[in-house]
Structure formats: C-alpha cells, structure tokens
Design a protein around this motif. Structure first.
Motif: not given
Length: 352
Positions: A127, A257, A260-261, A264-265, A345-346, A350-351
């Motif tokens: 990240q 995933p 990473a998620r 994001v959450w 996975s996002v 967010y990439r």
C-alpha cells in the motif's frame, strides 16, 4: 526505559535492537559486502481456498478492528489463531523468528532489516502513503522550529523501524549529515519517555501518540516540526518458510483482499473508524480523532510494484550510506507472484 547511557552515538556497525531488549548482530555480514536472502519461492499460487483447518497468526491490529467493525471477520476462509498487537518492526521480526507470528503489516524498512540479519522474508502486498505519516516532536523547552535546527541536537533513532529511515531522510533533506547530529539508539516505544525526560531533543511520532504528547506537553514548549518526508510503503510480509507451506500460502493469498478492503472500509467510513480505533482503542478525543483521520492520505494499492521496489532500494541505500547495513539489493524481498492481488481486490479509485 534506557537511561543516560543510551545517548551514546550509534557506531558505524550498529545492531538491530529488538523490542525485548535482545540484540541481533548483522549476521556476520562483512563491511562492504552485499546482504542476501534465499531465492524467491517458485510455483503458481493456489487457485482455491485454503484447506479446512488452516491457521495463521496475524499481527495487524488495525485490520482486525476493521474486519470486526465492517462485519467481514467471519468471512475469512481460515482460522486466525492470534492477533498479536506488535507494531514495531524489531518486535515483528522477533515474532517471526519465534514462529509466534506468521503474517504482519509494517513499513518498508523492517523487511530490509530482516534481510540484513539474514532472516528470509517476503513482501506479498503493498500500500502507498503519499502524505507524511510521521511528524517530528520536540522535547519541552527546546528552540527547534525546523529540520535545519536539528544540527547539534540529540535525535531519537530506531534503526529497525520506519521512523529511523524517516529521520535519516529528514536530516539529509535539511542539508545535514549523520555527523551533524547525535543519533540516540532507541525503539519507538521509548521515544515518548525520552522526549519527556529530555534524553532526546527530537523524535518522530505518529498519530495518535503525537496528539497525546503535544496536548500534554505543548504548554511546556513541546511542538510539532512538520516536514514533507513521507514513508511511502506499508507492506504485508511473511517469513519465506510460511510461504513454502502450501496451506498457509493459500491462506496468505486469501487474506490480502481482506487487508486491502479493510483500509478502504476505514477510509469510506471515517466517523465509524474514528470511534472504533482512535476513540475507543487509542483513547483520543473524538475531535482529535477526526483531525487525525482528515490528515491521512487515501489508501492506494499499486498495480505494479516497480515504484515500491525503487523506493525500497532507495531506503536500503540510505541505510548503507549511513553505515547501518551492508550494500544490498531489495528485489528478492518482493514475491511478485502476489503483485496484482491487492489492487484487483479494491475499487478502481484506490488503484494506481
């Protein structure tokens, strides 16, 4: 806590200080030689879920809280036996070596330090952080107002942690060298006491520790020193021996995933994350928590690791330049079989 004796400047051939107080030498690496680790694991990644009964011990407290708060923890396709809350790189390396931790998230520096002592690990996810994570805090009563004022001062320095690289970058960008300052060897959990007792004049702090410190000692002259120095990487990493176990390899792949998620959450549910983490877990006020959350950068997961590898190499070169590790190449630290998993996975925003 270390006493005045800890203020001895770091020797050129320094050691990796572990959180328990134990010291690991640089694994016999001779001056000027290149550090090396084992070859990258080979073979395709497993295509399915880990077999029933697969277990991992994972040291990522923030992800544990994110998965609980988002209701996703029960969806993990394997059992997490423990979520030890080790955040300092030296402590994680010690946990890896003791086999009490099998997967962790840290900044980019601890894998370099593991390589320097000959312990074989691999990075499996990346990240990017494009805003500074660390701010320099001053001891009460100092006259320091910029990084240029670090000259002649005692700086809290942890070689095996991200804060160490951030400090070296800040010194270099201020036009100074290691010889212009006194590096006081400490681990990051000693920085607060060292600042309060004036064993050091400056130390890099992250939130929410920074806010707690300045709130308490600002009236006595402690202050923030902001710089543009970033610590670009957060990495998910594991001992190579874990990745050589097919069942655990599948579990690591399936966890990426979720990791990473989870970030994001937290970004998309800032007020909820503020309450869950900063207020309830870290003990700051809701107002301070909101300010901290607002200061963070959007989580970014790169589709290519080229930039991350270049940054990691720059960090390793900085440590070599200052005499802390042998000359080393970081390419083998990255297990590129995992390269696209986090980004895929996002959502696209967010990439990178």
């Amino acid at each position: 806590m270390s006493t005045v004796a800890s203020r001895t400047p770091l020797a050129r051939r320094s050691f990796l200080a572990l959180g328990s107080g134990a010291l690991l030498g640089l694994a016999g690496c001779a001056e000027g030689t290149a550090a090396s680790v084992g070859s990258a694991p080979t073979g395709k990644l497993p295509s399915g879920a880990p077999p029933p009964g697969t277990e991992l011990s994972i040291s990522i407290h923030s992800t544990e809280l994110q998965l609980k708060a988002s209701g996703k923890l029960a969806e993990l396709p394997f059992r997490v036996t423990h979520w030890p809350n080790f955040t300092a790189g030296p402590d994680v390396i010690q946990g890896f070596r003791a086999r009490s931790i099998q997967l962790a998230s840290n900044a980019g520096l601890p894998p370099i330090q593991a390589q320097a002592i000959g312990f074989d690990t691999k990075i499996v996810a990346v990240q990017l952080h494009e805003k500074p994570l660390y701010v320099f805090a001053t001891a009460p009563g100092t006259d320091i107002r910029s990084a240029e004022d670090f000259r002649g001062k005692k700086l809290g320095f942890s070689q095996g942690q991200a804060q160490g690289a951030v400090l070296l970058r800040a010194v270099k960008e201020a036009g100074l060298s290691k010889d212009d300052v006194t590096l006081v060897p400490l681990t990051s959990n000693q920085f607060l006491t060292a600042l309060q007792t004036k064993q050091v004049d400056v130390a890099p702090l992250a939130e929410p520790v920074l806010t707690k410190y300045v709130d308490q000692f600002g009236k006595d002259g402690a202050r923030r020193i902001n710089t543009e120095v970033v610590d670009l990487l957060s990495v998910l990493w594991a001992p190579t021996s874990v990745l050589e176990n097919g069942d655990k390899l599948a579990a690591v792949k399936s966890f990426i995933p979720f990791w990473a998620r989870g970030s994001v959450w937290a970004w998309e549910h800032k007020e909820r994350w503020n309450q869950v983490y900063y207020v309830k877990d870290q003990g700051v006020t809701a107002q301070d928590g909101r300010r901290i959350v607002k200061s963070l950068s959007v989580p970014v997961f790169p589709k290519s690791w080229d930039k991350a590898i270049a940054w990691e190499q720059e960090t390793a070169d900085l440590l070599t330049e200052n005499g802390f590790i042998p000359k080393t190449r970081v390419d083998s630290l990255f297990d590129r079989r995992f390269e696209s998993i986090a980004a895929r996975s996002v959502p696209a925003e967010y990439r990178k």
